[in-house]
Write an enzyme that holds these catalytic residues in place. Structure first.
Site, PDB file in Angstrom:
ATOM      1  N   LYS A  90      35.832  37.355  46.929  1.00  0.00           N
ATOM      2  CA  LYS A  90      35.311  36.227  46.142  1.00  0.00           C
ATOM      3  C   LYS A  90      35.879  36.319  44.736  1.00  0.00           C
ATOM      4  CE  LYS A  90      32.690  32.630  45.658  1.00  0.00           C
ATOM      5  NZ  LYS A  90      33.838  32.011  44.952  1.00  0.00           N
ATOM      6  N   GLN A 111      36.803  41.880  39.258  1.00  0.00           N
ATOM      7  CA  GLN A 111      35.917  41.090  40.109  1.00  0.00           C
ATOM      8  C   GLN A 111      35.160  41.965  41.101  1.00  0.00           C
ATOM      9  OE1 GLN A 111      36.466  37.561  39.416  1.00  0.00           O
ATOM     10  NE2 GLN A 111      34.418  37.331  40.242  1.00  0.00           N
ATOM     11  N   LYS A 126      41.124  37.646  43.573  1.00  0.00           N
ATOM     12  CA  LYS A 126      41.533  36.696  42.539  1.00  0.00           C
ATOM     13  C   LYS A 126      42.853  36.072  42.960  1.00  0.00           C
ATOM     14  CE  LYS A 126      39.921  35.244  38.505  1.00  0.00           C
ATOM     15  NZ  LYS A 126      38.507  34.939  38.223  1.00  0.00           N
ATOM     16  N   ASP A 166      38.912  28.686  37.951  1.00  0.00           N
ATOM     17  CA  ASP A 166      39.086  29.563  36.789  1.00  0.00           C
ATOM     18  C   ASP A 166      39.830  28.718  35.757  1.00  0.00           C
ATOM     19  OD1 ASP A 166      40.730  32.024  35.312  1.00  0.00           O
ATOM     20  OD2 ASP A 166      38.785  32.664  36.052  1.00  0.00           O
ATOM     21  N   ASN A 241      35.197  25.384  29.920  1.00  0.00           N
ATOM     22  CA  ASN A 241      33.921  25.360  30.616  1.00  0.00           C
ATOM     23  C   ASN A 241      32.972  26.448  30.130  1.00  0.00           C
ATOM     24  OD1 ASN A 241      32.467  24.129  32.943  1.00  0.00           O
ATOM     25  ND2 ASN A 241      32.504  26.234  33.670  1.00  0.00           N
TER      26      ASN A 241
END
Length: 445
Positions: A90, A111, A126, A166, A241
């Site tokens: 993930k 991650q 990733k 991302d 974001n």
């Protein structure tokens, strides 16, 4: 570091030459693990550390696409499936000209531990491309995403590898990627991608989650000292974001965010960032922070220096890796900064982190503080699996509880290992032990 850990790190450097960010990420984790290895020597068995720092799979592929002028363009795509001990890989997809294998490996390694901290049964991965969406038309971005997914689709799935967005990959890009996946597989497999739009499997709060979580983590740290964000001046880097919703949550908790930035420069807005104007400029118009300053009375745009030059009590680095160096850290500390909570991945250099920890301010590493994004992605997967749709209030409550648990777990681990308040050690050892235990249970694979 112990001799054992030093040997593992030296081998990482030898086998992965010219990959400084990956080396940095590995070193930052390994140097924290000595207490855990001394207390639990079985973690040195079965080449556990050597397997931990080696990705399970590295996929690199060509991405040809046609621009609006009819020219064939070629980019390079990546997916690093780093560790699946706790669940399907993930992690996000990054579309930016700076992307290379080194960057994707560092992000994928981070991650692993970030995802372990959430407690949600997800592994670490990733991906991305050196494609830059800026200045491209919607049709060009669509054609690129379709070409990218034409290769990637064979490597992903809801129980295998679940990419998300991302830098450079938002709802538009996720939509194009999902459409091509559906076309190629003849399946509406909603859980294969997260960060989807709400009408076809997305989750409320996913857009806000990383920024919200970073601020919630800072609030939890302050509560350990009987304080809160109320009334504190806040520095935010970035304007995407993460930064936007860090601004929003900080304002909701009574703080005053006074800076934003992008690659062109930065803005100081002493009265507090106008969130509606920021969203209009960045999300609707896809403009620059200089456009914000031009329309916001009392704010100033700067193309020299950085947001870290402004006196404030709290800092949220939300832009990119290694954006905050030792000189910036000294400036922050001399200006009275009390809290640094990382919204980006590895935004502080090792020298900056050493200064923060030496000063005993509250410092939260990204793998803990910015885990809210992937945590809410996993909540999106949960909703997809049950064909449910949660309210904003329920999704935010789940996120808030997860961030509080991550904070408390990191704090408890740091205390257990004799270094109270060291969130770096707490995050690294907590994440490591969860992954290591699963790897040992699964055998040598």
């Amino acid at each position: 570091m112990t001799n054992r850990v030093e040997e593992v790190y030296a081998e990482v450097v030898r086998r992965n030459p010219a990959e400084p960010e990956f080396h940095q990420a590995v070193h930052e984790v390994l140097e924290s693990l000595t207490p855990a290895l001394e207390k639990n020597p079985h973690y040195a068995d079965y080449a556990l550390l050597e397997r931990l720092v080696e990705p399970e799979r590295q996929i690199i592929f060509r991405v040809p696409w046609i621009d609006d002028a009819g020219n064939v363009r070629v980019n390079r795509g990546y997916r690093i499936e780093f560790n699946s001990a706790l669940g399907p890989y993930k992690g996000g997809l990054r579309f930016h000209q700076s992307v290379n294998r080194n960057i994707i490996k560092f992000l994928g390694f981070e991650q692993i531990f970030k995802n372990a901290l959430t407690g949600q049964g997800i592994g670490g991965g990733k991906g991305g491309s050196d494609f830059d969406p800026h200045g491209k038309s919607d049709n060009e971005i669509m054609r690129f995403c379709q070409s990218f997914m034409t290769e990637l689709f064979r490597h992903i799935g809801a129980e295998t590898d679940v990419p998300a967005g991302d830098i450079g990959v938002g709802g538009r890009e996720i939509g194009y990627l999902f459409g091509q996946y559906k076309r190629l597989t003849n399946r509406f497999e909603a859980g294969v991608l997260t960060g989807k739009k709400l009408g076809w499997g997305g989750s409320l709060v996913r857009t806000e989650a990383t920024g919200y979580g970073t601020v919630l983590f800072a609030q939890s740290m302050l509560e350990t000292r009987g304080e809160s964000l109320e009334g504190k001046r806040v520095l935010v880097s970035g304007s995407g974001n993460v930064a936007t919703y860090a601004v929003q949550k900080a304002q909701q908790l009574g703080a005053v965010p006074i800076t934003i930035s992008d690659s062109s420069g930065w803005v100081h807005d002493p009265a507090g960032i106008d969130l509606d104007l920021l969203k209009q400029v960045k999300e609707v118009e896809r403009g620059r922070v200089s456009d914000y300053a031009a329309r916001r009375p009392g704010s100033t745009f700067h193309d020299k220096g950085s947001v870290w030059d402004v006196p404030a009590e709290v800092a949220f680095p939300c832009a990119t890796q290694n954006e905050l160096n030792a000189d910036n850290a000294r400036t922050l500390l001399s200006n009275g900064c009390q809290v640094v909570s990382e919204g980006a991945n590895m935004p502080s250099t090792p020298e900056a982190i050493e200064l923060f920890q030496g000063s005993k301010i509250l410092y939260a590493p990204g793998k803990a503080a910015n885990a809210g994004g992937v945590a809410t992605s996993a909540l999106e997967m949960q909703q997809n699996a049950s064909r449910a749709k949660w309210t904003f209030e329920r999704a935010e409550a789940e996120l808030t509880a997860i961030m509080k648990n991550i904070h408390d777990d990191c704090l408890a681990t740091a205390e257990e290992y004799g270094d109270p308040g060291n969130y770096v050690l707490g995050a690294n050892i907590t994440g490591f032990t969860r992954v290591a235990d699963a790897m040992l249970d699964h055998g040598v694979i």
